[in-house]
Each structure stands twice: as C-alpha cells, then as structure tokens.
Design a protein around this motif. Structure first.
Motif, PDB file in Angstrom:
ATOM      1  N   ASP A   1      25.980  62.340  42.757  1.00 50.94           N
ATOM      2  CA  ASP A   1      25.105  63.487  42.978  1.00 50.94           C
ATOM      3  C   ASP A   1      25.950  64.752  43.085  1.00 50.94           C
ATOM      4  O   ASP A   1      27.109  64.709  43.479  1.00 50.94           O
ATOM      5  N   ASN A   2      25.382  65.865  42.701  1.00 45.49           N
ATOM      6  CA  ASN A   2      26.053  67.170  42.736  1.00 45.49           C
ATOM      7  C   ASN A   2      27.114  67.323  41.648  1.00 45.49           C
ATOM      8  O   ASN A   2      27.892  68.277  41.673  1.00 45.49           O
ATOM      9  N   LEU A   3      27.175  66.371  40.706  1.00 49.13           N
ATOM     10  CA  LEU A   3      28.189  66.404  39.664  1.00 49.13           C
ATOM     11  C   LEU A   3      27.578  65.982  38.331  1.00 49.13           C
ATOM     12  O   LEU A   3      26.948  64.937  38.233  1.00 49.13           O
ATOM     13  N   SER A   4      27.771  66.839  37.311  1.00 45.86           N
ATOM     14  CA  SER A   4      27.352  66.474  35.959  1.00 45.86           C
ATOM     15  C   SER A   4      28.570  66.473  35.052  1.00 45.86           C
ATOM     16  O   SER A   4      29.554  67.167  35.314  1.00 45.86           O
ATOM     17  N   SER A   5      28.519  65.698  33.994  1.00 41.23           N
ATOM     18  CA  SER A   5      29.646  65.555  33.085  1.00 41.23           C
ATOM     19  C   SER A   5      29.165  65.664  31.648  1.00 41.23           C
ATOM     20  O   SER A   5      28.210  64.988  31.252  1.00 41.23           O
ATOM     21  N   GLU A   6      29.822  66.529  30.870  1.00 44.51           N
ATOM     22  CA  GLU A   6      29.472  66.714  29.467  1.00 44.51           C
ATOM     23  C   GLU A   6      30.748  66.832  28.636  1.00 44.51           C
ATOM     24  O   GLU A   6      31.825  67.096  29.162  1.00 44.51           O
ATOM     25  N   SER A   7      30.601  66.647  27.331  1.00 47.48           N
ATOM     26  CA  SER A   7      31.718  66.797  26.416  1.00 47.48           C
ATOM     27  C   SER A   7      31.785  68.239  25.922  1.00 47.48           C
ATOM     28  O   SER A   7      30.761  68.860  25.663  1.00 47.48           O
ATOM     29  N   ALA A   8      33.013  68.781  25.811  1.00 49.19           N
ATOM     30  CA  ALA A   8      33.184  70.149  25.333  1.00 49.19           C
ATOM     31  C   ALA A   8      34.581  70.318  24.757  1.00 49.19           C
ATOM     32  O   ALA A   8      35.524  69.633  25.152  1.00 49.19           O
ATOM     33  N   ASP A   9      34.686  71.242  23.808  1.00 50.04           N
ATOM     34  CA  ASP A   9      35.968  71.589  23.191  1.00 50.04           C
ATOM     35  C   ASP A   9      36.464  72.875  23.827  1.00 50.04           C
ATOM     36  O   ASP A   9      35.774  73.904  23.789  1.00 50.04           O
ATOM     37  N   LEU A  10      37.638  72.843  24.402  1.00 43.08           N
ATOM     38  CA  LEU A  10      38.190  74.015  25.084  1.00 43.08           C
ATOM     39  C   LEU A  10      38.407  75.182  24.133  1.00 43.08           C
ATOM     40  O   LEU A  10      38.510  76.330  24.565  1.00 43.08           O
ATOM     41  N   LEU A  11      38.462  74.922  22.833  1.00 50.21           N
ATOM     42  CA  LEU A  11      38.614  75.998  21.859  1.00 50.21           C
ATOM     43  C   LEU A  11      37.274  76.606  21.468  1.00 50.21           C
ATOM     44  O   LEU A  11      37.227  77.594  20.730  1.00 50.21           O
ATOM     45  N   ASN A  12      36.195  76.024  21.970  1.00 48.96           N
ATOM     46  CA  ASN A  12      34.854  76.537  21.665  1.00 48.96           C
ATOM     47  C   ASN A  12      33.917  76.162  22.810  1.00 48.96           C
ATOM     48  O   ASN A  12      33.035  75.330  22.666  1.00 48.96           O
ATOM     49  N   LEU A  13      34.123  76.795  23.954  1.00 50.84           N
ATOM     50  CA  LEU A  13      33.361  76.441  25.147  1.00 50.84           C
ATOM     51  C   LEU A  13      31.886  76.825  25.017  1.00 50.84           C
ATOM     52  O   LEU A  13      31.562  77.875  24.446  1.00 50.84           O
ATOM     53  N   PRO A  14      30.989  76.013  25.560  1.00 51.09           N
ATOM     54  CA  PRO A  14      29.542  76.239  25.405  1.00 51.09           C
ATOM     55  C   PRO A  14      28.971  77.223  26.425  1.00 51.09           C
ATOM     56  O   PRO A  14      27.930  76.965  27.032  1.00 51.09           O
ATOM     57  N   PHE A  15      29.645  78.361  26.611  1.00 54.48           N
ATOM     58  CA  PHE A  15      29.205  79.354  27.586  1.00 54.48           C
ATOM     59  C   PHE A  15      29.087  80.716  26.923  1.00 54.48           C
ATOM     60  O   PHE A  15      29.869  81.058  26.030  1.00 54.48           O
ATOM     61  N   GLU A  16      28.130  81.502  27.392  1.00 52.41           N
ATOM     62  CA  GLU A  16      28.019  82.881  26.951  1.00 52.41           C
ATOM     63  C   GLU A  16      29.210  83.685  27.455  1.00 52.41           C
ATOM     64  O   GLU A  16      29.880  83.298  28.418  1.00 52.41           O
ATOM     65  N   ASP A  17      29.490  84.811  26.808  1.00 55.47           N
ATOM     66  CA  ASP A  17      30.565  85.688  27.265  1.00 55.47           C
ATOM     67  C   ASP A  17      30.338  86.100  28.712  1.00 55.47           C
ATOM     68  O   ASP A  17      29.222  86.453  29.111  1.00 55.47           O
ATOM     69  N   GLU A  18      31.399  86.035  29.501  1.00 52.89           N
ATOM     70  CA  GLU A  18      31.412  86.518  30.885  1.00 52.89           C
ATOM     71  C   GLU A  18      30.233  85.968  31.697  1.00 52.89           C
ATOM     72  O   GLU A  18      29.541  86.697  32.406  1.00 52.89           O
ATOM     73  N   SER A  19      30.055  84.647  31.613  1.00 52.98           N
ATOM     74  CA  SER A  19      28.903  84.021  32.274  1.00 52.98           C
ATOM     75  C   SER A  19      29.274  83.056  33.392  1.00 52.98           C
ATOM     76  O   SER A  19      28.400  82.615  34.137  1.00 52.98           O
ATOM     77  N   VAL A  20      30.573  82.724  33.531  1.00 52.28           N
ATOM     78  CA  VAL A  20      30.974  81.700  34.503  1.00 52.28           C
ATOM     79  C   VAL A  20      31.639  82.362  35.703  1.00 52.28           C
ATOM     80  O   VAL A  20      32.667  83.023  35.576  1.00 52.28           O
ATOM     81  N   GLU A  21      31.059  82.165  36.874  1.00 52.78           N
ATOM     82  CA  GLU A  21      31.546  82.826  38.086  1.00 52.78           C
ATOM     83  C   GLU A  21      32.738  82.099  38.719  1.00 52.78           C
ATOM     84  O   GLU A  21      33.586  82.727  39.344  1.00 52.78           O
ATOM     85  N   SER A  22      32.788  80.784  38.573  1.00 55.48           N
ATOM     86  CA  SER A  22      33.842  79.993  39.208  1.00 55.48           C
ATOM     87  C   SER A  22      34.278  78.924  38.215  1.00 55.48           C
ATOM     88  O   SER A  22      33.502  78.038  37.845  1.00 55.48           O
ATOM     89  N   LEU A  23      35.549  78.998  37.783  1.00 51.15           N
ATOM     90  CA  LEU A  23      36.021  78.203  36.659  1.00 51.15           C
ATOM     91  C   LEU A  23      37.410  77.647  36.975  1.00 51.15           C
ATOM     92  O   LEU A  23      38.245  78.345  37.554  1.00 51.15           O
ATOM     93  N   SER A  24      37.655  76.408  36.582  1.00 51.83           N
ATOM     94  CA  SER A  24      38.994  75.844  36.739  1.00 51.83           C
ATOM     95  C   SER A  24      39.374  75.077  35.483  1.00 51.83           C
ATOM     96  O   SER A  24      38.540  74.495  34.796  1.00 51.83           O
ATOM     97  N   CYS A  25      40.679  75.117  35.206  1.00 50.97           N
ATOM     98  CA  CYS A  25      41.254  74.357  34.094  1.00 50.97           C
ATOM     99  C   CYS A  25      42.694  74.076  34.486  1.00 50.97           C
ATOM    100  O   CYS A  25      43.544  74.965  34.418  1.00 50.97           O
TER     101      CYS A  25
END
Length: 243
Positions: free
Chosen positions: A101-125
């Motif tokens: 619970d409280n955790l979701s997992s999806e597949s994504a390519d770091l060279l083409n992230l599925p986020f709009e420009d300037e949309s993520v408030e808290s991010l880690s890599c």
C-alpha cells in the motif's frame, strides 16, 4: 576437512543433544542443514554506498514532506521503506512486481519520462544515471546517455521542487559496462541552474566516517570511488550543461 565445517558438525551434535530435552516442535534433521561458516566474527564490514545513500535520502524526503514522491529506478529498499510515510510512485526500466500500500510501480525510460514539463514536486534518481548508455541493462549504447537522462530529470522537476540525486563520485572514469564515476565539478555543471541545498559524501573508506553530511568539494576530490549525494531545488529555469 575444513576446520570451520568441523566446528559446524560439533555445533550440530551439541545442539541435537539440547534439542532432545526440549518440548518445542521443529523438524531438525541432518539433511536439512544449512551451513553458515563465515559469520563467527566480532564485527563485519558494510557496503557503504547502498547502506548510507538510501538512509540519507529518506531523511531528505522526511524533511521535504511531499504529498507524493516520484522515484526513478533507485533501490527497492528505499522506495518500499519511505512508502510507509509518503505515497511513492516508482518507475523502473525493467518491470518490477511490487505489492505494498502507498506504493505503485510502473515501467519507464529515463530518456523519455512520462511527465509533463516541470510537473514533479519531489523526485529522486539514485545510483542510476551512471549506467545509462553503457548497455548493462539492455539499453542502447550512447556516450551521452547520462546527460540526456539528467536533462529529462531537470525537465520534469517542478519549479520549487526537490531532486535527490546520487552517483559515484571521485576521479572521472568509465568502468565499462558497469558505471561512470563523476567529479563534483561535473555534476555541478550538469545541474547548472538548480540550487544545491545539500551535498553529502559517502567515503570510499568507511573508516573515514561513512556518510559525511554537508561535505565539501575538496572532500569529494579526495575520493577515487566515493558516493555523492546531491539535494537540488529548481528555483527557476535551467540551462543545459556545457559538456
């Protein structure tokens, strides 16, 4: 016969004598043995990078207190633990089966992230970008794959948002196809336009202190293969790295 294994046999026989006097019900037979022969030591070493950097990052997330945290391919232990106190969306190049619970997992390519420009408030890599473009995980060979990944992180990060970023740091080097090692100056150039809120260093030699909070460039430059922990904030528009 190995002396450690002889010691194991002696322990087994002594424990068997003790078990005959016990009323506890366990299936205890020789064929079920599982020898652990190298752990009778007064202390043990740790792997500094992966022991300290998730602990450091969790403290930053706890300080930020975001409504939701987005992580790109960092360690599963980090994502699963911080999901206890903040909702986490975890993205990985390879599919990952996580059920908490409280955790979701999806597949994504770091060279083409599925986020709009300037949309993520808290991010880690964390301990990820150094691999991009080296083909280790089936990704396409690309000399500048890491820079493209960094550009994606910067693009997705919201103004006022926080980026928690971790890479090997010390003397710049490519250890193909495992990872790259960066200098402090390289990382600061790649993230030009973002404000550095904190730099902490995990030393290569754990006897030097392990995790050094609020470390300096000079400390970083002493390392060959340390671990650099950067907390950036985007206060405004960014410019692309020069190299």
């Amino acid at each position: 016969m190995n002396l450690k294994y002889i010691g194991f046999i002696c322990d087994y026989l002594n424990f068997k004598k003790l078990s005959r006097k016990s009323k506890r019900c366990f299936d205890f037979r020789w064929k079920s043995r599982y020898p652990c022969l190298n752990e009778k030591i007064p202390s043990h070493d740790i792997e500094p990078h992966y022991t300290y950097h998730p602990a450091w990052a969790a403290r930053i997330v706890a300080q930020i207190k975001p409504e939701i945290h987005i992580d790109i391919s960092s360690s599963l232990s980090f994502c699963t633990i911080i999901s206890a106190f903040v909702p986490v969306k975890f993205y990985e190049y390879r599919t990952t089966n996580l059920n908490l619970d409280n955790l979701s997992s999806e597949s994504a390519d770091l060279l083409n992230l599925p986020f709009e420009d300037e949309s993520v408030e808290s991010l880690s890599c964390m301990h990820v970008v150094e691999h991009i473009g080296l083909g280790r995980y089936g990704d396409i060979l690309d000399q500048d794959g890491d820079l493209k990944a960094i550009s994606e992180l910067k693009r997705a990060l919201a103004v006022g948002g926080s980026l928690i970023f971790v890479v090997p740091i010390g003397k710049p080097k490519i250890l193909f196809n495992a990872h790259r090692i960066y200098s402090y100056d390289q990382i600061m150039d790649y993230f030009a336009g973002l404000e550095l809120k904190e730099f902490s260093l995990i030393t290569e030699d754990n006897k030097k202190g392990g995790l050094l909070r609020h470390a300096t460039k000079e400390m970083s430059d002493q390392e060959v293969y340390g671990c650099g922990c950067f907390w950036f904030k985007k206060e405004g528009r960014f410019k692309e790295p020069t190299n």
